[in-house]
Design a protein around this motif. Structure first.
Motif, PDB file in Angstrom:
ATOM      1  N   VAL A  70     -48.590  23.172 -18.876  1.00 56.45           N
ATOM      2  CA  VAL A  70     -48.520  24.017 -17.675  1.00 56.45           C
ATOM      3  C   VAL A  70     -47.824  25.336 -18.005  1.00 56.45           C
ATOM      4  N   THR A 143     -45.842  23.068  -6.025  1.00 55.51           N
ATOM      5  CA  THR A 143     -46.497  22.028  -6.825  1.00 55.51           C
ATOM      6  C   THR A 143     -46.334  20.635  -6.222  1.00 55.51           C
ATOM      7  N   ASP A 163     -50.843  23.979 -12.999  1.00 56.60           N
ATOM      8  CA  ASP A 163     -50.503  22.569 -12.829  1.00 56.60           C
ATOM      9  C   ASP A 163     -51.754  21.710 -12.610  1.00 56.60           C
TER      10      ASP A 163
END
Length: 188
Positions: A70, A143, A163
């Motif tokens: 990520v 997230t 993500d």
């Protein structure tokens, strides 16, 4: 590529993400104390991820391999979007800590994120601009799954997108298997 043994007999052929993480740190963090702390955190993630403490760790999704993927993907997007160094710092720190204390399906993502933000402040609070930490914390909340916080700026959009792009990684099949394993653990 790095070979990582999972809890069974298979070996995972994973890219050397740690070296890339350290390159990004050297590029965007000129402050020696911050560079040292970030590299130390990255090394600790790898050491803890390969430990004997939890033999299933490598067969799960939210490991340091996911975190590093990520970070790298987010920074690639940021560079292509012509982010200034200050914005890249926020994005890097948010990405590095977004799943730092993940429960691997055993706990609430909100709790996981709160623990991650607390760790971020503990590790970096005295050595970095507090506004960077505030903005990174805001981005991390984007997230949380299922999604509750709508991204409000480019940093938050990129973090969420990075993500969600694990299927683009060379070891995507391991990430898919790890996510399935975490769904099996959820609630137990």
């Amino acid at each position: 590529m790095t070979d990582i043994k999972d809890a069974g007999t298979r070996t995972r052929n994973a890219p050397d993400r740690l070296s890339k993480i350290k390159e990004i740190i050297d590029e965007i963090f000129p402050e020696p104390t911050v560079r040292y702390r970030l590299k130390n955190i990255a090394n600790v993630m790898v050491e803890n991820g390969d430990g004997d403490e939890d033999a299933l760790l490598v067969t799960l999704y939210h490991t340091y391999q996911h975190i590093f993927a990520v970070v790298i993907r987010a920074d690639e997007i940021a560079k292509k979007s012509n982010f200034i160094i200050y914005e890249r710092k926020i994005l890097f720190i948010a990405a590095l800590f977004h799943d730092y204390y993940h429960g691997y399906g055993k706990g609430s993502d909100v709790v996981n994120v709160c623990k991650s933000i607390h760790a971020m402040i503990d590790f970096l609070g005295a050595s970095i601009d507090s506004q960077i930490l505030n903005d990174a914390a805001d981005a991390i909340f984007c997230t949380v799954f299922p999604f509750r916080v709508r991204p409000e700026n480019e940093i938050e959009c990129i973090l969420r997108d990075a993500d969600l792009t694990m299927s683009l990684e060379p070891d995507a099949e391991w990430f898919a298997e790890g996510l399935q394993n975490e769904f099996k653990i959820a609630g137990k």
